[in-house]
Design a protein around this motif. Structure first.
Motif, PDB file in Angstrom:
ATOM      1  N   SER A 117     -37.644  35.925  41.853  1.00  0.00           N
ATOM      2  CA  SER A 117     -38.939  36.090  41.197  1.00  0.00           C
ATOM      3  C   SER A 117     -39.344  34.798  40.503  1.00  0.00           C
ATOM      4  O   SER A 117     -38.511  34.115  39.913  1.00  0.00           O
ATOM      5  N   ILE A 118     -40.622  34.485  40.616  1.00  0.00           N
ATOM      6  CA  ILE A 118     -41.170  33.277  39.990  1.00  0.00           C
ATOM      7  C   ILE A 118     -42.369  33.677  39.148  1.00  0.00           C
ATOM      8  O   ILE A 118     -43.340  34.232  39.664  1.00  0.00           O
ATOM      9  N   TRP A 119     -42.276  33.401  37.850  1.00  0.00           N
ATOM     10  CA  TRP A 119     -43.387  33.653  36.934  1.00  0.00           C
ATOM     11  C   TRP A 119     -44.288  32.434  36.929  1.00  0.00           C
ATOM     12  O   TRP A 119     -43.883  31.351  36.501  1.00  0.00           O
ATOM     13  N   LEU A 120     -45.497  32.600  37.428  1.00  0.00           N
ATOM     14  CA  LEU A 120     -46.521  31.568  37.324  1.00  0.00           C
ATOM     15  C   LEU A 120     -47.269  31.844  36.024  1.00  0.00           C
ATOM     16  O   LEU A 120     -47.855  32.907  35.850  1.00  0.00           O
ATOM     17  N   ASN A 121     -47.232  30.886  35.118  1.00  0.00           N
ATOM     18  CA  ASN A 121     -47.820  31.064  33.801  1.00  0.00           C
ATOM     19  C   ASN A 121     -48.920  30.029  33.595  1.00  0.00           C
ATOM     20  O   ASN A 121     -48.796  28.893  34.048  1.00  0.00           O
ATOM     21  N   ALA A 122     -49.984  30.426  32.917  1.00  0.00           N
ATOM     22  CA  ALA A 122     -51.096  29.515  32.630  1.00  0.00           C
ATOM     23  C   ALA A 122     -51.714  29.895  31.295  1.00  0.00           C
ATOM     24  O   ALA A 122     -51.575  31.023  30.823  1.00  0.00           O
ATOM     25  N   ASP A 123     -52.411  28.944  30.705  1.00  0.00           N
ATOM     26  CA  ASP A 123     -53.128  29.204  29.458  1.00  0.00           C
ATOM     27  C   ASP A 123     -54.238  30.216  29.705  1.00  0.00           C
ATOM     28  O   ASP A 123     -54.833  30.265  30.784  1.00  0.00           O
ATOM     29  N   VAL A 124     -54.547  31.000  28.686  1.00  0.00           N
ATOM     30  CA  VAL A 124     -55.563  32.050  28.791  1.00  0.00           C
ATOM     31  C   VAL A 124     -56.908  31.481  29.239  1.00  0.00           C
ATOM     32  O   VAL A 124     -57.583  32.085  30.074  1.00  0.00           O
ATOM     33  N   ALA A 161     -41.264  37.021  31.551  1.00  0.00           N
ATOM     34  CA  ALA A 161     -40.198  36.081  31.185  1.00  0.00           C
ATOM     35  C   ALA A 161     -38.850  36.468  31.787  1.00  0.00           C
ATOM     36  O   ALA A 161     -37.944  35.640  31.849  1.00  0.00           O
ATOM     37  N   ALA A 162     -38.711  37.709  32.263  1.00  0.00           N
ATOM     38  CA  ALA A 162     -37.469  38.135  32.915  1.00  0.00           C
ATOM     39  C   ALA A 162     -37.325  37.536  34.317  1.00  0.00           C
ATOM     40  O   ALA A 162     -36.254  37.619  34.913  1.00  0.00           O
ATOM     41  N   ALA A 163     -38.395  36.938  34.842  1.00  0.00           N
ATOM     42  CA  ALA A 163     -38.351  36.354  36.196  1.00  0.00           C
ATOM     43  C   ALA A 163     -37.293  35.261  36.277  1.00  0.00           C
ATOM     44  O   ALA A 163     -36.982  34.595  35.288  1.00  0.00           O
ATOM     45  N   ASN A 164     -36.764  35.064  37.480  1.00  0.00           N
ATOM     46  CA  ASN A 164     -35.718  34.064  37.704  1.00  0.00           C
ATOM     47  C   ASN A 164     -36.167  32.648  37.367  1.00  0.00           C
ATOM     48  O   ASN A 164     -35.400  31.864  36.825  1.00  0.00           O
ATOM     49  N   LEU A 165     -37.392  32.311  37.737  1.00  0.00           N
ATOM     50  CA  LEU A 165     -37.908  30.960  37.516  1.00  0.00           C
ATOM     51  C   LEU A 165     -39.251  31.036  36.810  1.00  0.00           C
ATOM     52  O   LEU A 165     -40.028  31.962  37.048  1.00  0.00           O
ATOM     53  N   HIS A 166     -39.536  30.051  35.967  1.00  0.00           N
ATOM     54  CA  HIS A 166     -40.806  29.978  35.238  1.00  0.00           C
ATOM     55  C   HIS A 166     -41.505  28.681  35.629  1.00  0.00           C
ATOM     56  O   HIS A 166     -40.934  27.600  35.467  1.00  0.00           O
ATOM     57  N   ILE A 167     -42.727  28.777  36.129  1.00  0.00           N
ATOM     58  CA  ILE A 167     -43.495  27.610  36.579  1.00  0.00           C
ATOM     59  C   ILE A 167     -44.869  27.654  35.931  1.00  0.00           C
ATOM     60  O   ILE A 167     -45.547  28.681  35.968  1.00  0.00           O
ATOM     61  N   ARG A 168     -45.309  26.527  35.385  1.00  0.00           N
ATOM     62  CA  ARG A 168     -46.648  26.428  34.792  1.00  0.00           C
ATOM     63  C   ARG A 168     -47.675  26.181  35.888  1.00  0.00           C
ATOM     64  O   ARG A 168     -47.451  25.407  36.805  1.00  0.00           O
ATOM     65  N   SER A 169     -48.799  26.857  35.774  1.00  0.00           N
ATOM     66  CA  SER A 169     -49.945  26.610  36.641  1.00  0.00           C
ATOM     67  C   SER A 169     -51.063  26.157  35.714  1.00  0.00           C
ATOM     68  O   SER A 169     -51.317  26.787  34.693  1.00  0.00           O
ATOM     69  N   ASP A 170     -51.687  25.041  36.045  1.00  0.00           N
ATOM     70  CA  ASP A 170     -52.746  24.525  35.174  1.00  0.00           C
ATOM     71  C   ASP A 170     -53.940  24.130  36.024  1.00  0.00           C
ATOM     72  O   ASP A 170     -54.104  24.624  37.135  1.00  0.00           O
ATOM     73  N   THR A 171     -54.749  23.234  35.527  1.00  0.00           N
ATOM     74  CA  THR A 171     -55.950  22.851  36.259  1.00  0.00           C
ATOM     75  C   THR A 171     -55.681  21.824  37.357  1.00  0.00           C
ATOM     76  O   THR A 171     -56.594  21.470  38.089  1.00  0.00           O
ATOM     77  N   SER A 172     -54.439  21.374  37.484  1.00  0.00           N
ATOM     78  CA  SER A 172     -54.112  20.433  38.562  1.00  0.00           C
ATOM     79  C   SER A 172     -54.148  21.178  39.902  1.00  0.00           C
ATOM     80  O   SER A 172     -54.102  22.410  39.939  1.00  0.00           O
ATOM     81  N   PRO A 173     -54.222  20.443  41.012  1.00  0.00           N
ATOM     82  CA  PRO A 173     -54.251  21.095  42.329  1.00  0.00           C
ATOM     83  C   PRO A 173     -53.033  22.003  42.534  1.00  0.00           C
ATOM     84  O   PRO A 173     -51.939  21.696  42.074  1.00  0.00           O
ATOM     85  N   HIS A 174     -53.259  23.119  43.232  1.00  0.00           N
ATOM     86  CA  HIS A 174     -52.169  24.071  43.475  1.00  0.00           C
ATOM     87  C   HIS A 174     -50.995  23.432  44.210  1.00  0.00           C
ATOM     88  O   HIS A 174     -49.866  23.878  44.066  1.00  0.00           O
ATOM     89  N   VAL A 175     -51.260  22.381  44.969  1.00  0.00           N
ATOM     90  CA  VAL A 175     -50.178  21.727  45.703  1.00  0.00           C
ATOM     91  C   VAL A 175     -49.126  21.175  44.732  1.00  0.00           C
ATOM     92  O   VAL A 175     -47.931  21.179  45.034  1.00  0.00           O
ATOM     93  N   ARG A 176     -49.540  20.761  43.548  1.00  0.00           N
ATOM     94  CA  ARG A 176     -48.583  20.284  42.543  1.00  0.00           C
ATOM     95  C   ARG A 176     -47.714  21.434  42.045  1.00  0.00           C
ATOM     96  O   ARG A 176     -46.507  21.285  41.861  1.00  0.00           O
TER      97      ARG A 176
END
Length: 187
Positions: A117-124, A161-176
């Motif tokens: 599981s991967i938690w994609l997290n971003a600012d509100v 937060a229980a997900a295996n990995l935590h990744i930030r998603s922001d305004t940069s391109p999704h490829v990043r």
């Protein structure tokens, strides 16, 4: 009979493409980019991509908005859990879930047990900007996205937060974001 040295040879030429041996399930708030990032990630991994919400709509013969309106959220969550269980079975793939899927105790346990599981997290504010582009989200109908997402985040983020990995998603391109996921998966 296959040459046992061939896979190693091919791997070195291709610069060791990452191979997954179980499903990768993307979780997080609505608007974080699970579907668009998931498609790109699946392409990079050479695996199928499946959007759980699309599969739920196909199974029900109704849109998610219609399911919520006719049967309520509890009915939807039960169907969502069954669809995700089916998707996790079989060949490794990338699965994008709806924002509330990982909040359901049974669905979360299933994902944690049988997938990465991967938690994609971003600012509100990033989420609010993204969700305001379309009007297909039942939990936002007629409401202020920032307020709804802030309230949902208070409840959901500790569960994500229980997900295996935590990744930030922001305004940069999704490829990043995809690159960051690939690094985390290979670590």
């Amino acid at each position: 009979m296959a040459d046992h040295h061939e896979p190693k040879k091919r791997k070195s030429v291709m610069q060791a493409a990452l191979v997954i041996d179980r499903p990768v399930v993307l979780v997080g708030m609505m608007g974080v980019g699970k579907t668009s990032i998931g498609k790109r990630l699946a392409d990079r991994l050479g695996t199928p991509f499946v959007d759980a919400d699309d599969e739920i709509e196909i199974a029900a013969g109704l849109s998610i908005t219609e399911i919520f309106a006719k049967f309520g959220e509890a009915y939807f969550r039960d169907g969502e859990r069954r669809v995700i269980a089916r998707l996790i079975d079989g060949e490794p793939k990338v699965i994008a879930t709806g924002g509330g899927a990982f909040v359901n105790d049974e669905t979360r346990a299933l994902i944690l047990e049988r997938a990465t599981s991967i938690w994609l997290n971003a600012d509100v504010q990033v989420l609010a900007d993204r969700v305001s582009r379309r009007n297909h989200r039942p939990l936002l109908n007629g409401k202020d996205p920032v307020e709804v997402l802030t309230d949902l985040g208070k409840v959901r983020n500790p569960l994500y937060a229980a997900a295996n990995l935590h990744i930030r998603s922001d305004t940069s391109p999704h490829v990043r974001t995809v690159e960051n996921i690939l690094k985390a998966l290979s670590a």
